[in-house]
Write a protein that holds these residues in place. Structure first.
Motif, mmCIF file in Angstrom:
data_model
loop_
_atom_site.group_PDB
_atom_site.id
_atom_site.type_symbol
_atom_site.label_atom_id
_atom_site.label_comp_id
_atom_site.label_asym_id
_atom_site.label_seq_id
_atom_site.Cartn_x
_atom_site.Cartn_y
_atom_site.Cartn_z
ATOM 1 N N MET A 9 -3.413 9.076 -6.375
ATOM 2 C CA MET A 9 -3.299 8.126 -5.265
ATOM 3 C C MET A 9 -3.845 8.710 -3.964
ATOM 4 S SD MET A 9 -2.496 5.342 -6.568
ATOM 5 C CE MET A 9 -2.467 4.417 -5.055
ATOM 6 N N PHE A 13 -6.742 6.873 -1.886
ATOM 7 C CA PHE A 13 -6.517 6.640 -0.465
ATOM 8 C C PHE A 13 -7.645 7.263 0.363
ATOM 9 C CE2 PHE A 13 -4.237 7.972 3.529
ATOM 10 C CZ PHE A 13 -4.042 6.708 4.041
ATOM 11 N N THR A 29 -3.450 0.149 7.285
ATOM 12 C CA THR A 29 -2.220 -0.323 6.629
ATOM 13 C C THR A 29 -2.466 -1.655 5.926
ATOM 14 O OG1 THR A 29 -1.368 -1.398 8.633
ATOM 15 C CG2 THR A 29 -0.665 0.879 8.226
ATOM 16 N N CYS A 32 -4.432 -0.946 2.725
ATOM 17 C CA CYS A 32 -3.567 -0.342 1.703
ATOM 18 C C CYS A 32 -2.582 -1.357 1.130
ATOM 19 C CB CYS A 32 -2.828 0.864 2.270
ATOM 20 S SG CYS A 32 -3.924 2.271 2.569
ATOM 21 N N ALA A 33 -2.122 -2.291 1.954
ATOM 22 C CA ALA A 33 -1.244 -3.351 1.449
ATOM 23 C C ALA A 33 -1.989 -4.186 0.417
ATOM 24 C CB ALA A 33 -0.745 -4.215 2.603
ATOM 25 N N PHE A 36 -3.339 -1.379 -2.620
ATOM 26 C CA PHE A 36 -2.341 -0.624 -3.384
ATOM 27 C C PHE A 36 -0.954 -1.262 -3.385
ATOM 28 C CE2 PHE A 36 -4.996 2.864 -1.264
ATOM 29 C CZ PHE A 36 -5.898 2.958 -2.308
ATOM 30 N N ASP A 37 -0.802 -2.365 -2.639
ATOM 31 C CA ASP A 37 0.506 -3.011 -2.479
ATOM 32 C C ASP A 37 1.512 -2.058 -1.802
ATOM 33 O OD1 ASP A 37 2.154 -5.251 -2.647
ATOM 34 O OD2 ASP A 37 3.030 -4.596 -4.550
ATOM 35 N N TRP A 38 1.012 -1.298 -0.814
ATOM 36 C CA TRP A 38 1.841 -0.339 -0.096
ATOM 37 C C TRP A 38 2.452 -0.976 1.141
ATOM 38 C CZ3 TRP A 38 -1.506 4.717 0.474
ATOM 39 C CH2 TRP A 38 -1.587 5.356 -0.770
ATOM 40 N N LYS A 39 3.621 -0.470 1.499
ATOM 41 C CA LYS A 39 4.230 -0.816 2.783
ATOM 42 C C LYS A 39 3.593 0.064 3.851
ATOM 43 C CE LYS A 39 8.475 -2.430 0.977
ATOM 44 N NZ LYS A 39 9.606 -2.396 0.360
ATOM 45 N N THR A 42 4.492 3.745 3.771
ATOM 46 C CA THR A 42 3.831 4.520 2.706
ATOM 47 C C THR A 42 2.446 4.962 3.156
ATOM 48 O OG1 THR A 42 5.034 3.240 1.052
ATOM 49 C CG2 THR A 42 3.137 4.497 0.277
ATOM 50 N N THR A 43 1.717 4.047 3.783
ATOM 51 C CA THR A 43 0.380 4.377 4.289
ATOM 52 C C THR A 43 0.465 5.497 5.313
ATOM 53 O OG1 THR A 43 -0.411 2.131 3.919
ATOM 54 C CG2 THR A 43 -1.658 3.471 5.487
ATOM 55 N N MET A 46 1.257 8.889 3.652
ATOM 56 C CA MET A 46 0.089 9.438 2.961
ATOM 57 C C MET A 46 -0.950 9.933 3.976
ATOM 58 S SD MET A 46 -1.179 10.016 -0.111
ATOM 59 C CE MET A 46 -0.549 8.835 -1.298
#
Length: 120
Positions: A9, A13, A29, A32-33, A36-39, A42-43, A46
């Motif tokens: 990941m 990223f 962000t 990435c949402a 990767f379906d990230w909050k 999380t972004t 990372m």
């Protein structure tokens, strides 16, 4: 010595940043949402991790690379060679060619690289 190994990941990223840089942290962000379906947190976590490793920087909400993708891949190759073959390119080459035959084009390219980088 810098560590050039990234988890799966982290690598994805990093690829996303290199593809879109310079990019605002807000836009990152959102990417990435979607990707990767990230909050958002999380972004940022990372991003902080890769900034601490001096691959990227986040200055005033603008994310950019401190190291190009090519520079990073060069470091990965050197690290792999050092870790696996005691830094010996001939040992790597011997191991690689035990199972892989080289095409005439590959041989020509390797010879060109050798000629360009000969000492003296």
């Amino acid at each position: 010595m810098k560590q050039y190994k990234l988890g799966e990941m982290e690598q994805r990223f990093a690829e996303l940043i290199w593809e879109h840089e310079p990019v605002t942290s807000r836009a990152l962000t959102e990417l990435c949402a979607k990707e990767f379906d990230w909050k958002r947190t999380t972004t940022y976590t990372m991003l902080k991790r890769l900034c601490e490793r001096e691959i990227f920087q986040n200055q005033s909400g603008m994310v950019s690379a401190l190291m190009s993708k090519n520079e990073f891949q060069t470091g990965q190759g050197e690290q792999f060679l050092n870790d696996t073959f005691d830094g010996s390119l001939p040992q790597f080459f011997a191991a690689f060619t035990r199972r892989n035959k080289l095409s005439k084009k590959e041989i020509s390219e390797i010879q060109r690289l050798i000629d360009e980088h000969k000492e003296g």
